[in-house]
Scaffold this motif. Structure first.
Motif, PDB file in Angstrom:
ATOM      1  N   ARG A 136      -4.621  -2.843  11.136  1.00  0.00           N
ATOM      2  CA  ARG A 136      -4.220  -1.805  10.082  1.00  0.00           C
ATOM      3  C   ARG A 136      -4.870  -0.588   9.521  1.00  0.00           C
ATOM      4  N   MET A 137      -6.022  -0.486   9.620  1.00  0.00           N
ATOM      5  CA  MET A 137      -7.168   0.539  10.217  1.00  0.00           C
ATOM      6  C   MET A 137      -6.893   1.058  10.421  1.00  0.00           C
ATOM      7  N   ALA A 161      -5.236  -6.930   9.021  1.00  0.00           N
ATOM      8  CA  ALA A 161      -5.951  -5.961   8.446  1.00  0.00           C
ATOM      9  C   ALA A 161      -6.302  -5.410   8.832  1.00  0.00           C
ATOM     10  N   HIS A 169      -4.442  -4.009   2.985  1.00  0.00           N
ATOM     11  CA  HIS A 169      -4.009  -4.618   4.506  1.00  0.00           C
ATOM     12  C   HIS A 169      -3.586  -5.769   3.964  1.00  0.00           C
ATOM     13  N   ASP A 211      -1.098  -6.816   1.917  1.00  0.00           N
ATOM     14  CA  ASP A 211      -0.133  -6.223   3.061  1.00  0.00           C
ATOM     15  C   ASP A 211       0.059  -7.516   3.806  1.00  0.00           C
ATOM     16  N   LEU A 222     -10.527  -3.138   2.106  1.00  0.00           N
ATOM     17  CA  LEU A 222      -9.341  -3.577   3.196  1.00  0.00           C
ATOM     18  C   LEU A 222      -8.407  -4.727   2.626  1.00  0.00           C
TER      19      LEU A 222
END
Length: 183
Positions: free
Chosen positions: A81-82, A78, A125, A128, A122
């Motif tokens: 993906r930020m 996660a 993310h 996902d 978050l």
């Protein structure tokens, strides 16, 4: 004689702002803390405020997701993906908190993190990453493509919990792999 004649300004006393606002706005941010509820009474709000301020992380300006364990593979994925803005904001908050902690200080009360801030930034993310990892495990179990015996043994609890999904995935794979019969 007026006070301004001598250069002295008389200020009315300003009420200090509450360190944590108990009049939070529900829906202000998408990922607020779970405890923020619109129908909470005054007593419940005060108890939540006491609990929140006792957790201490708001006093150094941190958010809830700033404290997630870095060793968790879902959190690692996660964090990858930020966006750049989220990463820079997190670095600022963490560095400020480390400096405050090293100096044994806390922020002034008007700079504490409010309860209705975007604490769980978050969450999307994380969801996902969890879904993607579960899908990979499902595919591994459906195709029986394990790396070694240990991997196969460690996946037994997952296979029991997701037996129906694995069997559906096997049926779909079987239907896709079998060539259609020509007439």
């Amino acid at each position: 004689m007026s006070a301004t004649k001598w250069g002295v300004q008389v200020l009315s006393k300003v009420k200090p702002a509450r360190s944590v606002n108990i009049n939070w706005e529900v829906g202000k941010h998408r990922n607020q803390l779970e405890l923020i509820q619109e129908d909470a009474g005054k007593l419940e709000r005060n108890l939540q405020k006491i609990n929140y301020t006792a957790s201490e992380y708001c006093k150094v300006g941190l958010l809830h997701h700033d404290q997630l364990k870095e060793s968790d593979p879902v959190v690692q994925e996660a964090r990858k993906r930020m966006t750049d803005e989220e990463v820079q904001a997190r670095y600022f908050r963490v560095n400020r908190a480390l400096l405050m902690s090293a100096n044994h200080q806390i922020l002034p009360q008007d700079e504490w993190t409010p309860m209705d801030a975007d604490h769980n930034y978050l969450q999307e993310h994380l969801n996902d990453a969890r879904n993607e990892m579960k899908e990979k495990k499902l595919m591994k179990c459906a195709t029986l493509d394990f790396e070694d015996r240990q991997d196969r043994l460690l996946s037994i609890p997952f296979r029991f919990m997701n037996y129906i999904e694995i069997s559906r995935m096997r049926q779909k794979l079987k239907a896709q792999l079998v060539a259609p019969q020509l007439a």
